[in-house]
Design an enzyme around this catalytic site. Structure first.
Site, PDB file in Angstrom:
ATOM      1  N   TYR A  67      -0.878  90.847 110.814  1.00 10.34           N
ATOM      2  CA  TYR A  67       0.521  90.422 110.807  1.00 10.34           C
ATOM      3  C   TYR A  67       0.997  90.384 109.372  1.00 10.34           C
ATOM      4  O   TYR A  67       0.314  89.834 108.498  1.00 10.34           O
ATOM      5  CB  TYR A  67       0.633  89.029 111.442  1.00 10.34           C
ATOM      6  CG  TYR A  67       2.028  88.434 111.435  1.00 10.34           C
ATOM      7  CD1 TYR A  67       3.041  88.977 112.235  1.00 10.34           C
ATOM      8  CD2 TYR A  67       2.339  87.321 110.653  1.00 10.34           C
ATOM      9  CE1 TYR A  67       4.315  88.415 112.248  1.00 10.34           C
ATOM     10  CE2 TYR A  67       3.607  86.758 110.664  1.00 10.34           C
ATOM     11  CZ  TYR A  67       4.592  87.305 111.464  1.00 10.34           C
ATOM     12  OH  TYR A  67       5.862  86.744 111.472  1.00 10.34           O
TER      13      TYR A  67
ATOM     14  N   ASP B 158      -2.159  92.291 101.771  1.00 12.03           N
ATOM     15  CA  ASP B 158      -1.354  91.139 102.159  1.00 12.03           C
ATOM     16  C   ASP B 158      -2.255  89.914 102.072  1.00 12.03           C
ATOM     17  O   ASP B 158      -3.050  89.643 102.974  1.00 12.03           O
ATOM     18  CB  ASP B 158      -0.806  91.344 103.572  1.00 12.03           C
ATOM     19  CG  ASP B 158       0.070  90.174 104.019  1.00 12.03           C
ATOM     20  OD1 ASP B 158       0.037  89.108 103.347  1.00 12.03           O
ATOM     21  OD2 ASP B 158       0.777  90.319 105.031  1.00 12.03           O
TER      22      ASP B 158
ATOM     23  N   LYS C 151       2.624  81.261 101.511  1.00 11.42           N
ATOM     24  CA  LYS C 151       1.894  80.059 101.957  1.00 11.42           C
ATOM     25  C   LYS C 151       1.453  79.151 100.791  1.00 11.42           C
ATOM     26  O   LYS C 151       2.262  78.397 100.289  1.00 11.42           O
ATOM     27  CB  LYS C 151       0.759  80.471 102.881  1.00 11.42           C
ATOM     28  CG  LYS C 151       1.354  81.195 104.122  1.00 11.42           C
ATOM     29  CD  LYS C 151       0.502  81.299 105.350  1.00 11.42           C
ATOM     30  CE  LYS C 151       1.396  81.733 106.508  1.00 11.42           C
ATOM     31  NZ  LYS C 151       1.088  83.035 107.081  1.00 11.42           N
TER      32      LYS C 151
HETATM   33  C1  LIG Z   1       2.233  84.103 107.433  1.00 13.88           C
HETATM   34  C2  LIG Z   1       2.018  85.493 107.050  1.00 13.88           C
HETATM   35  C3  LIG Z   1       3.069  86.334 106.672  1.00 13.88           C
HETATM   36  C4  LIG Z   1       4.505  85.929 106.806  1.00 13.88           C
HETATM   37  O1  LIG Z   1       4.847  84.867 105.979  1.00 13.88           O
HETATM   38  P1  LIG Z   1       6.140  83.984 106.372  1.00 13.88           P
HETATM   39  O2  LIG Z   1       6.279  83.076 105.199  1.00 13.88           O
HETATM   40  O3  LIG Z   1       5.820  83.317 107.660  1.00 13.88           O
HETATM   41  O4  LIG Z   1       7.276  84.926 106.500  1.00 13.88           O
HETATM   42  C5  LIG Z   1       2.765  87.594 106.189  1.00 13.88           C
HETATM   43  N1  LIG Z   1       1.499  88.016 106.103  1.00 13.88           N
HETATM   44  C6  LIG Z   1       0.467  87.241 106.463  1.00 13.88           C
HETATM   45  C7  LIG Z   1      -0.928  87.761 106.302  1.00 13.88           C
HETATM   46  C8  LIG Z   1       0.691  85.967 106.976  1.00 13.88           C
HETATM   47  O5  LIG Z   1      -0.336  85.236 107.402  1.00 13.88           O
END
Ligand SMILES: *Cc1c(COP(=O)(O)O)cnc(C)c1O
Length: 432
Positions: free
Chosen positions: A144, A239, A267
């Protein structure tokens, strides 16, 4: 009688907010339940509106590595807010933050702050396309990267929880530019790159997957991605929105020694406030406006309150780099004991762990990609989740998410969790 009830609050929320929540997984649908409404949180504990106290393993889905309402972070937020909450003009805080991040990540010369992980990944993709002049991207099933159109194809997290392949509203012409491959499948990567190489702008990957539950990379997977992308002028994007500052001071790239061209963060770097970032080498990053033509902007980007919360968090992590080892050890202990409890009752589970993030999958087989994760018995997970919640342990309301420990989790929290698990397993043994 408590004055408030989560059930009543949820009913009221559902009249005004679609599904009653502002992010789908919070609705507890896949665990056949309704959400608890939160009143406050401190350290490893979270408190609902009915006055119940839980050991929290959701950790706001990853950010709260110091535990909730850490005094230094709260102070930093209060001090910053008193000086004004947003100016739409540069502050020294932003440079301080950029320096900290760049120093922690050898693959970055420059970084741009945004307001969410979604925004970071979306813009990194745009930058990769702008830089290479190519349009196709490769992503992996179950990973994701936020909910931007190009990335909302065969994703994990909430979409996996709801069991839908993608989303209506994503134009097919855009989705067709996204090639999805099984995570950890080196042969699939090699053959897809061979087939599409001249059209590929980037490969984006969670270096440790956290959104189909925790799935670490197999030996050789990330190495192959690095080699093959470099050979064909394709950008490699890590990511690290979850893994950034979660596993060490820096990212999984610091541990693996494999450097991507672009990195997405979020995060933890926001210390619980809405923050994202992406960065890389100068030659790529300078393609961004206003130094280059690839456009990106944000009214609240680099917001002084958010920067202050993030800086306070990162500075504590930097000073306590050894605490990560303690955190790992505590997580290993918890996972080992959980495994032992399930083994004892002969209920097949697989626990995948990396550092302080882990997932207990209700399956007997190895979990190494989305297909193997999806074999898990989600109704058994739902039962387990509800029993753990009743025993005051707050887990993610989905089989396909990670559990996170924080520096605030103590032996007492682990003991409470194991005790709750033992009780939950007694009822599971009857239904499995
Ligand atoms: C949470 C998450 C996102 C998205 O971040 P948001 O602040 O919720 O938009 C993107 N990539 C990864 C790996 C994530 O866990």
């Amino acid at each position: 009688m408590p004055s408030k009830s989560s059930k009543i609050l949820f009913r009221e929320a559902s009249r005004y907010i679609p599904g009653g929540v502002n992010s789908p997984v919070r609705a507890f649908r896949s665990v056949d339940s309704t959400p608890i409404f939160i009143e406050r949180a401190a350290g490893s504990r979270i408190y609902d509106v009915e006055g119940r106290e839980y050991v929290d393993y959701v950790s706001s889905w990853g950010p709260m590595i110091l535990g909730h309402s850490h005094p230094a972070v709260v102070r930093a937020i209060q001090k910053a807010a008193a000086r004004g909450t947003s100016y739409g003009a540069p502050t020294e805080l932003e440079t301080e933050m950029a320096k900290l991040i760049v120093d922690a990540f050898p693959s970055m010369d420059m970084v741009r702050m945004v307001s969410s992980g979604t925004e970071a990944a979306m813009t990194a993709i745009r930058l990769a396309r702008g830089y290479t002049g190519r349009e196709k991207i490769i992503k992996f099933e179950g990973c994701y990267h936020g909910h931007a159109d190009s990335l909302l194809v065969k994703v994990g997290s909430g979409v996996a929880t709801l069991g839908i392949p993608g989303s209506p509203g994503v134009p097919r012409s855009l989705a067709e530019l996204t090639i999805t491959l099984p995570y950890n499948d080196i042969e699939a990567v090699v053959s897809a790159v061979e087939q599409h190489k001249d059209g590929l702008a980037c490969v984006i990957v969670e270096p440790v997957a956290g959104n189909m539950g925790v799935v670490p990379p197999r030996k050789g997977f990330l190495e192959t991605l690095r080699k093959i992308t470099r050979r064909h002028g394709i950008l490699l994007i890590f990511d690290e929105v979850i893994t950034g500052f979660r596993l060490t001071y820096g990212g999984f790239q610091n541990i693996s020694g494999i450097e991507p061209d672009l990195t997405c963060l979020g995060k933890i770097i926001g210390g619980g406030l809405p923050v994202g970032a992406f960065g890389g080498k100068k030659a790529i990053m300078e393609k961004l406006a206003p130094s280059g033509p690839v456009y990106q902007a944000g009214t609240l980007s680099g917001n002084p309150v958010a920067m202050s919360a993030g800086l306070a968090t990162l500075n504590i992590l930097k000073k306590n780099a050894k605490a990560y080892l303690r955190l790992d050890r505590r997580t290993v202990l918890l996972c080992d004991e959980l495994q032992r409890l399930f083994d004892h009752k002969k209920i097949p589970v697989r626990i995948n762990r990396c550092g302080s993030m882990f997932t207990l999958f209700f399956t007997k087989d190895d979990v190494f990609d989305f297909t193997s994760a999806a074999k898990s018995d989600t109704s058994l997970y739902a039962h387990y989740f509800r029993k753990m919640l009743a025993n005051k342990i707050y887990l993610a309301p989905s089989q396909f998410e990670a559990a996170f420990l924080s520096f605030a989790h103590r032996d007492e929290d682990i003991e409470k969790t194991l005790h709750a698990c033992e009780k939950a397993i007694r009822t599971l043994a009857k239904i499995s």
